[in-house]
Design an enzyme around this catalytic site. Structure first.
Site, PDB file in Angstrom:
ATOM      1  N   GLU A 114       7.117   0.924 -15.552  1.00 53.99           N
ATOM      2  CA  GLU A 114       6.028   1.921 -15.590  1.00 53.99           C
ATOM      3  C   GLU A 114       5.682   2.373 -14.184  1.00 53.99           C
ATOM      4  O   GLU A 114       5.994   1.701 -13.214  1.00 53.99           O
ATOM      5  CB  GLU A 114       4.769   1.263 -16.192  1.00 53.99           C
ATOM      6  CG  GLU A 114       4.947   0.849 -17.617  1.00 53.99           C
ATOM      7  CD  GLU A 114       3.799  -0.059 -18.092  1.00 53.99           C
ATOM      8  OE1 GLU A 114       2.765  -0.143 -17.415  1.00 53.99           O
ATOM      9  OE2 GLU A 114       3.984  -0.677 -19.145  1.00 53.99           O
ATOM     10  N   LYS A 116       3.228   2.709 -11.150  1.00 53.61           N
ATOM     11  CA  LYS A 116       2.081   1.923 -10.686  1.00 53.61           C
ATOM     12  C   LYS A 116       1.031   2.904 -10.175  1.00 53.61           C
ATOM     13  O   LYS A 116       1.210   3.537  -9.133  1.00 53.61           O
ATOM     14  CB  LYS A 116       2.508   0.960  -9.586  1.00 53.61           C
ATOM     15  CG  LYS A 116       1.397   0.024  -9.179  1.00 53.61           C
ATOM     16  CD  LYS A 116       1.921  -1.094  -8.306  1.00 53.61           C
ATOM     17  CE  LYS A 116       0.826  -2.079  -7.986  1.00 53.61           C
ATOM     18  NZ  LYS A 116      -0.328  -1.490  -7.320  1.00 53.61           N
ATOM     19  N   ASP A 118      -2.157   4.321  -8.550  1.00 51.27           N
ATOM     20  CA  ASP A 118      -2.962   3.855  -7.417  1.00 51.27           C
ATOM     21  C   ASP A 118      -4.424   4.222  -7.641  1.00 51.27           C
ATOM     22  O   ASP A 118      -4.895   5.266  -7.204  1.00 51.27           O
ATOM     23  CB  ASP A 118      -2.432   4.496  -6.131  1.00 51.27           C
ATOM     24  CG  ASP A 118      -2.951   3.773  -4.907  1.00 51.27           C
ATOM     25  OD1 ASP A 118      -3.598   2.721  -5.065  1.00 51.27           O
ATOM     26  OD2 ASP A 118      -2.714   4.272  -3.793  1.00 51.27           O
ATOM     27  N   TYR A 225      -2.564   0.317 -19.602  1.00 54.05           N
ATOM     28  CA  TYR A 225      -1.197  -0.174 -19.514  1.00 54.05           C
ATOM     29  C   TYR A 225      -1.003  -1.577 -20.090  1.00 54.05           C
ATOM     30  O   TYR A 225       0.078  -2.136 -19.994  1.00 54.05           O
ATOM     31  CB  TYR A 225      -0.711  -0.138 -18.060  1.00 54.05           C
ATOM     32  CG  TYR A 225      -1.653  -0.786 -17.076  1.00 54.05           C
ATOM     33  CD1 TYR A 225      -1.912  -2.140 -17.131  1.00 54.05           C
ATOM     34  CD2 TYR A 225      -2.288  -0.034 -16.097  1.00 54.05           C
ATOM     35  CE1 TYR A 225      -2.780  -2.741 -16.250  1.00 54.05           C
ATOM     36  CE2 TYR A 225      -3.154  -0.623 -15.210  1.00 54.05           C
ATOM     37  CZ  TYR A 225      -3.397  -1.989 -15.284  1.00 54.05           C
ATOM     38  OH  TYR A 225      -4.260  -2.577 -14.422  1.00 54.05           O
ATOM     39  N   LYS A 314       6.850  -1.780  -4.738  1.00 54.77           N
ATOM     40  CA  LYS A 314       6.021  -0.792  -4.047  1.00 54.77           C
ATOM     41  C   LYS A 314       6.870   0.178  -3.245  1.00 54.77           C
ATOM     42  O   LYS A 314       7.791  -0.233  -2.539  1.00 54.77           O
ATOM     43  CB  LYS A 314       5.060  -1.511  -3.091  1.00 54.77           C
ATOM     44  CG  LYS A 314       4.129  -2.481  -3.788  1.00 54.77           C
ATOM     45  CD  LYS A 314       2.792  -1.857  -4.071  1.00 54.77           C
ATOM     46  CE  LYS A 314       1.927  -1.952  -2.855  1.00 54.77           C
ATOM     47  NZ  LYS A 314       0.530  -1.735  -3.129  1.00 54.77           N
ATOM     48  N   CYS A 408      -6.909  -1.218  37.499  1.00 52.17           N
ATOM     49  CA  CYS A 408      -6.031  -1.908  36.554  1.00 52.17           C
ATOM     50  C   CYS A 408      -6.779  -3.100  35.960  1.00 52.17           C
ATOM     51  O   CYS A 408      -7.317  -3.923  36.701  1.00 52.17           O
ATOM     52  CB  CYS A 408      -4.778  -2.376  37.278  1.00 52.17           C
ATOM     53  SG  CYS A 408      -3.767  -3.486  36.279  1.00 52.17           S
ATOM     54  N   CYS A 411      -4.839  -6.500  37.408  1.00 54.20           N
ATOM     55  CA  CYS A 411      -4.842  -6.948  38.803  1.00 54.20           C
ATOM     56  C   CYS A 411      -5.940  -6.291  39.635  1.00 54.20           C
ATOM     57  O   CYS A 411      -6.145  -6.653  40.787  1.00 54.20           O
ATOM     58  CB  CYS A 411      -3.476  -6.705  39.442  1.00 54.20           C
ATOM     59  SG  CYS A 411      -3.158  -4.974  39.787  1.00 54.20           S
ATOM     60  N   CYS A 426      -0.954   1.864  37.465  1.00 54.78           N
ATOM     61  CA  CYS A 426      -1.553   0.878  38.360  1.00 54.78           C
ATOM     62  C   CYS A 426      -0.655   0.839  39.582  1.00 54.78           C
ATOM     63  O   CYS A 426       0.569   0.720  39.448  1.00 54.78           O
ATOM     64  CB  CYS A 426      -1.570  -0.477  37.659  1.00 54.78           C
ATOM     65  SG  CYS A 426      -1.532  -1.874  38.782  1.00 54.78           S
ATOM     66  N   CYS A 431       1.085  -6.790  40.548  1.00 54.54           N
ATOM     67  CA  CYS A 431       0.324  -6.855  39.298  1.00 54.54           C
ATOM     68  C   CYS A 431       1.066  -7.741  38.283  1.00 54.54           C
ATOM     69  O   CYS A 431       2.217  -7.468  37.944  1.00 54.54           O
ATOM     70  CB  CYS A 431       0.157  -5.441  38.736  1.00 54.54           C
ATOM     71  SG  CYS A 431      -0.628  -5.414  37.126  1.00 54.54           S
TER      72      CYS A 431
HETATM   73  S1  IVH Z   1       0.123  -4.436 -15.173  1.00 51.95           S
HETATM   74  C1  IVH Z   1      -1.502  -8.964 -14.335  1.00 51.95           C
HETATM   75  N1  IVH Z   1       0.740  -1.933 -14.989  1.00 51.95           N
HETATM   76  O1  IVH Z   1      -1.682  -2.679 -10.015  1.00 51.95           O
HETATM   77  C2  IVH Z   1      -1.735  -7.586 -13.975  1.00 51.95           C
HETATM   78  N2  IVH Z   1      -0.770  -2.818 -13.402  1.00 51.95           N
HETATM   79  O2  IVH Z   1      -1.785  -5.931  -8.727  1.00 51.95           O
HETATM   80  C3  IVH Z   1      -0.988  -6.702 -14.890  1.00 51.95           C
HETATM   81  N3  IVH Z   1      -1.585  -1.169 -11.780  1.00 51.95           N
HETATM   82  O3  IVH Z   1      -4.669  -4.026  -9.905  1.00 51.95           O
HETATM   83  C4  IVH Z   1      -1.038  -5.393 -14.362  1.00 51.95           C
HETATM   84  N4  IVH Z   1      -0.498   0.556 -12.587  1.00 51.95           N
HETATM   85  O4  IVH Z   1      -4.569  -2.397 -11.764  1.00 51.95           O
HETATM   86  C5  IVH Z   1       0.029  -2.934 -14.463  1.00 51.95           C
HETATM   87  N5  IVH Z   1       1.374   0.298 -14.985  1.00 51.95           N
HETATM   88  C6  IVH Z   1       0.658  -0.692 -14.459  1.00 51.95           C
HETATM   89  C7  IVH Z   1      -0.175  -0.518 -13.350  1.00 51.95           C
HETATM   90  C8  IVH Z   1      -0.877  -1.605 -12.837  1.00 51.95           C
HETATM   91  C9  IVH Z   1      -1.351   0.143 -11.663  1.00 51.95           C
HETATM   92  C10 IVH Z   1      -2.467  -1.936 -10.894  1.00 51.95           C
HETATM   93  C11 IVH Z   1      -3.328  -2.948 -11.555  1.00 51.95           C
HETATM   94  C12 IVH Z   1      -3.458  -4.084 -10.571  1.00 51.95           C
HETATM   95  C13 IVH Z   1      -2.401  -3.786  -9.582  1.00 51.95           C
HETATM   96  C14 IVH Z   1      -1.403  -4.924  -9.504  1.00 51.95           C
END
Ligand code: IVH
Length: 673
Positions: A114, A116, A118, A225, A314, A408, A411, A426, A431
């Site tokens: 999936e 991630k 932010d 998620y 990441k 400096c 020194c 300097c 120095c």
């Molecule tokens: S699963 C046990 N799926 O990423 C945690 N987390 O440290 C299971 N996050 O703060 C998390 N997108 O909020 C999962 N598709 C996704 C996510 C997701 C963002 C965040 C989550 C957590 C951090 C992971």
């Protein structure tokens, strides 16, 4: 009295509104006009006003209606909200798979990958299909109860679309869209309010507002998620089916989740998004890889911090936002005073950054960088972080302007800035800061290659008064080294051996090691081609130097000045007496050439600017080394080009020697002498 007919009418209206809400906000596909929708809300509101006993906290009329609170109550998560282990390379994804196989031998794994998101992680609890509590992650065990604020997000169902008896808990991420973030900041700029640094901060800030009416104005959204373990109804057998179920219930689930049948597919999918993520209107900082089968997730379990059945991969963040705690200056080998920003530690592309170079006074003025400023920093190709810009909207008026010191800091000698130079220097001739840098330059791999003589050691040698100039290095003995911190007898002996060896480096390396201004390794090589000894070079006239193609007047002038300087003459005399080789000698060069690259393994990663991969590899091989493709403990050098990726990360973790393309270039040039 409320009769059944009215009760029924209210329920029907609510159901209709929930349905249209879902069509509009989650599916983006409304089947009535805004006007018709508003009419439904209006009717419901009127009925609820007329019959207050029918009011309900999960009524669609309650999204914006919460009253301001004094603070958020703390709530305990029945099952901790863990975080994911972060990885930054493909190798680590493969390692994750290896770990799974070790933990559950003989089993096959499918994965769901999936995006991630932010944002800010949240937990939502539903009882008999109604939202009863929404909270933040907090420290993982306890968070803030922010139900009223979460209810303002239209994509969070107040009531599930299917009849679900019992308790369910879902987890997800609240985020602000990129376009929404820009809009919010534009408005804040107009109102002279401090700007949000990024969409995540904006989302977090919006959820922490005490007045839900204000939160409701913020362009927040969410993705769910996870169906949490605390759910008291039967959970489908796979994560993918859980996501399906979540969708059926009315949650907004990111449509980009993909089932991958093996780790190769996982990696490919991660790669796809590394290049595509900018197309989305929400920030994605990586991918999440989850084992699909819930029974396997259950048997894999968790550590105190992370589940063992999922990891985050990441993407390399190139920029980060942080604060300048202070600005100090560093004194370089030539006395150059470089301002450096000390930062609030921040994580960027795999490392914690605490400093950024500010280059010089003009640069600070141009960017108007002040102590206390919130800044965007960026890691350049050469890994030294730079300040890209100041977020002026974050200023509180207490930021302090920086001015270059007049003396400096090491020194106490005067600092001067010549008219045509951007750099202040300097001018102290003894120095210690300059001396340390001079020794480091002399000892570096591309110069005299004294392995083991690192910055910490040099610092001690200078600070404890064992070394007053470079020549003193050759007078050190075992007992002196052994008296230094972290130096055992074995390492002291090795170092002494290295120092002794350095007496016989090729002539070009010695010229470079002396640190004559404007003479880099390339210039040193040209000089070594044209002169046979230091004696000869030290007597040459400026005109004769200028006659050599590639040596310009500035360099020629600098060389002549270097050899005129009394202190330098003394140093060279001392070095000579101590046995440092100061002329061109075929034997000495050949010897070093053989020992330096023979048996050394190189890995190249990222795109090189001045060589093709094949060229670079064949150069290494011509000089007796080996070019290999995988990073391991047996590799000696990892050469990084642009966008070096996972091999680079692994090399850092293994503590291998990392060379930039420039350093590699200099190394081989030095060797070819
Ligand atoms: S699963 C046990 N799926 O990423 C945690 N987390 O440290 C299971 N996050 O703060 C998390 N997108 O909020 C999962 N598709 C996704 C996510 C997701 C963002 C965040 C989550 C957590 C951090 C992971």
């Amino acid at each position: 009295m409320v009769n059944d007919e009215i009760r029924k009418k209210v329920e029907e209206l609510r159901e209709k509104i929930y349905y249209h809400n879902y069509k509009y906000y989650v599916e983006n596909n409304p089947d009535i006009s805004d006007y018709e929708y508003d009419q439904l809300i209006k009717q419901l509101k009127e009925l609820e006003e007329q019959y207050p006993s029918l009011k309900s906290s999960t009524s669609p009329t309650q999204r914006v209606g919460g009253i301001p609170v004094e603070g958020f109550p703390t709530v305990e998560h029945s099952i901790p909200m863990l975080s994911l282990e972060n990885t930054y390379s493909k190798e680590e994804i493969v390692e994750f798979e290896g770990r799974l196989h070790r933990q559950l031998p003989g089993e096959n794994f499918e994965y769901v990958v999936e995006l991630k998101i932010d944002g800010v992680s949240i937990s939502l609890i539903y009882e008999d299909g109604e939202l009863v509590r929404g909270s933040t992650r907090g420290d993982g065990r306890r968070g803030d109860e922010i139900t009223a604020n979460l209810k303002t997000i239209h994509t969070i169902p107040l009531r599930l679309r299917k009849k679900v008896r019992g308790r369910i808990e879902v987890r997800g991420e609240v985020y602000m869209t990129k376009s929404g973030f820009l809009k919010v900041n534009r408005e804040r700029e107009k109102e002279k309010k401090p700007l949000f640094a990024n969409p995540r901060n904006a989302a977090a800030g919006s959820l922490k507002l005490l007045n839900p009416r204000v939160t409701s104005q913020r362009p927040l959204d969410n993705f769910i998620y996870l169906l949490a373990d605390s759910t008291k109804i039967e959970i489908p057998p796979t994560h993918l089916e859980c996501l399906e179920k979540l969708k059926e219930w009315g949650f907004k689930v990111d449509a980009h989740a993909k089932l991958c049948l093996n780790i190769r597919e996982v990696i490919d999918y991660c790669d796809t998004w590394a290049n595509k993520k900018e197309d989305l209107d929400y920030e994605v900082d990586g991918m999440v890889i989850k084992v699909n089968r819930i029974d396997q997730q259950f048997r894999l379990g968790s550590t105190t911090k992370n589940p063992r059945w999922a990891i985050a991969y990441k993407f390399q963040a190139k920029q980060a936002t942080t604060k300048i705690r202070n600005i100090i200056v560093q004194v370089g080998r030539t006395g150059a005073i470089t301002p450096v920003a000390l930062l609030e530690p921040t994580f960027l592309a795999g490392t914690t950054i605490t400093r950024a170079t500010l280059h010089n006074e003009d640069e600070i003025k141009r960017k108007d960088i002040r102590i206390g400023d919130t800044v965007i920093i960026e890691k350049g190709g050469d890994i030294i972080p730079q300040v890209v810009k100041v977020i002026k909207g974050k200023r509180k008026g207490i930021e302090k302007k920086f001015s270059m010191p007049v003396r400096c800091p090491v020194c106490g000698a005067k600092v001067v800035r010549l008219e045509d130079e951007a750099v202040a220097r300097c001018i102290g001739s003894s120095c210690p800061a300059q001396l340390k840098e001079k020794i480091a330059h002399y000892a570096q791999r591309t110069a005299m290659n004294i392995e083991g003589l690192g910055d910490k050691l040099i610092e001690q040698l200078v600070d404890k008064g064992f070394v007053y100039d470079i020549a003193d290095l050759y007078k050190l003995d075992l007992s002196t080294f052994s008296s230094l911190e972290r130096m055992g007898e074995k390492s002291s002996k090795n170092l002494l051996h290295q120092i002794e060896e350095s007496k016989n480096r090729p002539f070009a390396r010695l010229i470079f090691a002396l640190g004559i201004r404007y003479v880099g390794i390339r210039g040193a090589r040209i000089l070594s081609d044209n002169f046979s000894s230091i004696d000869e070079l030290s007597k040459v006239k400026k005109e004769n130097l200028e006659a050599i193609p590639e040596i310009g007047p500035r360099t020629a002038q600098s060389i002549v000045l270097f050899f005129k300087e009394e202190k330098n003459k003394e140093l060279l005399e001392k070095l000579k007496k101590l046995g440092v080789w100061m002329e061109k000698s075929r034997e000495a060069s050949e010897e070093v050439k053989k020992t330096l690259l023979s048996g050394k393994r190189f890995v190249f990663t990222g795109s090189l600017e001045h060589f093709t991969r094949e060229e670079a590899k064949s150069i290494v091989e011509r000089l007796g080394g080996r070019a290999v493709s995988n990073v391991s403990k047996n590799v000696n050098y990892v050469v990084i080009g642009k966008n070096p990726g996972s091999k680079y990360e692994k090399a850092k973790r293994l503590g291998l020697d990392i060379l930039t393309e420039k350093e590699f270039d200099e190394t081989i040039k030095g060797l070819k002498d």
